[in-house]
Write a protein that holds these residues in place. Structure first.
Motif, PDB file in Angstrom:
ATOM      1  N   SER A 127       1.062  -1.245   0.141  1.00  0.00           N
ATOM      2  CA  SER A 127       0.067  -0.065   0.034  1.00  0.00           C
ATOM      3  C   SER A 127       1.063   1.304  -0.060  1.00  0.00           C
ATOM      4  O   SER A 127       2.050   1.069   0.329  1.00  0.00           O
ATOM      5  N   PRO A 128       0.501   2.383  -0.481  1.00  0.00           N
ATOM      6  CA  PRO A 128       1.080   3.500  -0.635  1.00  0.00           C
ATOM      7  C   PRO A 128       1.920   3.987   0.975  1.00  0.00           C
ATOM      8  O   PRO A 128       3.087   4.188   1.018  1.00  0.00           O
ATOM      9  N   MET A 129       1.141   3.876   1.740  1.00  0.00           N
ATOM     10  CA  MET A 129       1.611   3.970   3.292  1.00  0.00           C
ATOM     11  C   MET A 129       2.534   3.071   3.646  1.00  0.00           C
ATOM     12  O   MET A 129       3.597   3.648   4.380  1.00  0.00           O
ATOM     13  N   ALA A 130       2.408   1.929   3.273  1.00  0.00           N
ATOM     14  CA  ALA A 130       3.462   0.760   3.639  1.00  0.00           C
ATOM     15  C   ALA A 130       4.717   1.029   2.946  1.00  0.00           C
ATOM     16  O   ALA A 130       5.907   0.820   3.571  1.00  0.00           O
ATOM     17  N   LEU A 131       4.595   1.503   1.799  1.00  0.00           N
ATOM     18  CA  LEU A 131       5.805   1.506   0.806  1.00  0.00           C
ATOM     19  C   LEU A 131       6.589   2.800   1.620  1.00  0.00           C
ATOM     20  O   LEU A 131       7.989   2.539   1.723  1.00  0.00           O
ATOM     21  N   GLN A 132       5.944   3.932   2.126  1.00  0.00           N
ATOM     22  CA  GLN A 132       6.868   4.771   2.817  1.00  0.00           C
ATOM     23  C   GLN A 132       7.244   4.254   4.132  1.00  0.00           C
ATOM     24  O   GLN A 132       8.539   4.739   4.416  1.00  0.00           O
ATOM     25  N   ALA A 133       6.754   3.669   4.664  1.00  0.00           N
ATOM     26  CA  ALA A 133       7.060   3.148   6.051  1.00  0.00           C
ATOM     27  C   ALA A 133       8.275   2.138   5.783  1.00  0.00           C
ATOM     28  O   ALA A 133       9.100   2.216   6.691  1.00  0.00           O
ATOM     29  N   VAL A 134       8.241   1.289   4.675  1.00  0.00           N
ATOM     30  CA  VAL A 134       9.240   0.268   4.661  1.00  0.00           C
ATOM     31  C   VAL A 134      10.545   1.190   4.354  1.00  0.00           C
ATOM     32  O   VAL A 134      11.714   0.661   4.542  1.00  0.00           O
ATOM     33  N   ARG A 135      10.290   2.176   3.497  1.00  0.00           N
ATOM     34  CA  ARG A 135      11.694   2.867   3.092  1.00  0.00           C
ATOM     35  C   ARG A 135      12.256   3.373   4.378  1.00  0.00           C
ATOM     36  O   ARG A 135      13.559   3.604   4.436  1.00  0.00           O
ATOM     37  N   ASN A 136      11.345   4.152   5.154  1.00  0.00           N
ATOM     38  CA  ASN A 136      11.774   4.483   6.565  1.00  0.00           C
ATOM     39  C   ASN A 136      12.793   3.526   7.342  1.00  0.00           C
ATOM     40  O   ASN A 136      13.764   3.906   7.945  1.00  0.00           O
ATOM     41  N   LEU A 137      12.138   2.321   7.450  1.00  0.00           N
ATOM     42  CA  LEU A 137      12.577   1.167   8.077  1.00  0.00           C
ATOM     43  C   LEU A 137      13.744   0.694   7.577  1.00  0.00           C
ATOM     44  O   LEU A 137      14.864   0.578   8.163  1.00  0.00           O
ATOM     45  N   GLU A 138      14.170   0.798   6.069  1.00  0.00           N
ATOM     46  CA  GLU A 138      15.241   0.673   5.369  1.00  0.00           C
ATOM     47  C   GLU A 138      16.406   1.514   5.696  1.00  0.00           C
ATOM     48  O   GLU A 138      17.491   0.997   5.928  1.00  0.00           O
ATOM     49  N   ALA A 139      15.917   2.650   5.802  1.00  0.00           N
ATOM     50  CA  ALA A 139      16.855   3.952   6.103  1.00  0.00           C
ATOM     51  C   ALA A 139      17.506   3.646   7.654  1.00  0.00           C
ATOM     52  O   ALA A 139      18.675   3.868   7.716  1.00  0.00           O
ATOM     53  N   ARG A 140      16.595   3.238   8.452  1.00  0.00           N
ATOM     54  CA  ARG A 140      17.057   3.385   9.613  1.00  0.00           C
ATOM     55  C   ARG A 140      17.886   1.922   9.878  1.00  0.00           C
ATOM     56  O   ARG A 140      18.927   2.086  10.628  1.00  0.00           O
ATOM     57  N   ARG A 141      17.661   0.986   9.160  1.00  0.00           N
ATOM     58  CA  ARG A 141      18.579  -0.309   9.296  1.00  0.00           C
ATOM     59  C   ARG A 141      19.687   0.007   8.572  1.00  0.00           C
ATOM     60  O   ARG A 141      20.943  -0.409   9.211  1.00  0.00           O
ATOM     61  N   ARG A 142      19.925   0.789   7.544  1.00  0.00           N
ATOM     62  CA  ARG A 142      21.256   1.114   6.865  1.00  0.00           C
ATOM     63  C   ARG A 142      21.938   1.665   8.099  1.00  0.00           C
ATOM     64  O   ARG A 142      23.154   1.745   8.032  1.00  0.00           O
ATOM     65  N   ARG A 143      21.298   2.875   8.537  1.00  0.00           N
ATOM     66  CA  ARG A 143      22.064   3.812   9.578  1.00  0.00           C
ATOM     67  C   ARG A 143      22.512   2.959  10.720  1.00  0.00           C
ATOM     68  O   ARG A 143      23.978   3.005  11.212  1.00  0.00           O
ATOM     69  N   ALA A 144      21.731   2.041  11.372  1.00  0.00           N
ATOM     70  CA  ALA A 144      22.289   1.044  12.043  1.00  0.00           C
ATOM     71  C   ALA A 144      23.360   0.239  11.976  1.00  0.00           C
ATOM     72  O   ALA A 144      24.370  -0.105  12.705  1.00  0.00           O
ATOM     73  N   ARG A 145      23.477  -0.214  10.783  1.00  0.00           N
ATOM     74  CA  ARG A 145      24.601  -0.965  10.298  1.00  0.00           C
ATOM     75  C   ARG A 145      26.022  -0.307  10.389  1.00  0.00           C
ATOM     76  O   ARG A 145      27.108  -0.676  10.443  1.00  0.00           O
ATOM     77  N   LYS A 146      25.737   1.021   9.973  1.00  0.00           N
ATOM     78  CA  LYS A 146      26.913   1.976   9.900  1.00  0.00           C
ATOM     79  C   LYS A 146      27.494   2.366  11.225  1.00  0.00           C
ATOM     80  O   LYS A 146      28.621   2.572  11.464  1.00  0.00           O
TER      81      LYS A 146
END
Length: 83
Positions: free
Chosen positions: A63-82
């Motif tokens: 869903s459009p809201m889910a797409l945005q939420a997943v992109r936010n989760l991915e960004a947080r996951r990338r920052r946590a890896r760094k």
């Protein structure tokens, strides 16, 4: 849309996003194969919560809201890896 999802639901979302980003609309059987267990209950839960568009056992989209939420989760996951 219910934003309270489990870790298992979140993990499946990332698998679904990988499929969709590659141009593949995954079936629930494909998702189960990727996950190593029956992903159907988790996908059905995500669909009921408003995260997925599923038709005839195929995930067509987030869903459009889910797409945005997943992109936010991915960004947080990338920052946590760094970190």
């Amino acid at each position: 849309m219910d934003f309270n999802i489990t870790g298992e639901e979140q993990n499946l979302l990332f698998v679904i996003v990988d499929h969709l980003d590659a141009g593949n609309a995954p079936t629930l059987d494909e998702l189960s194969s990727n996950a190593g267990h029956d992903a159907r209950p988790t996908a059905e839960s995500l669909s009921r919560k408003g995260w997925l568009v599923v038709r005839d056992d195929t995930v067509l989209a987030l869903s459009p809201m889910a797409l945005q939420a997943v992109r936010n989760l991915e960004a947080r996951r990338r920052r946590a890896r760094k970190a």
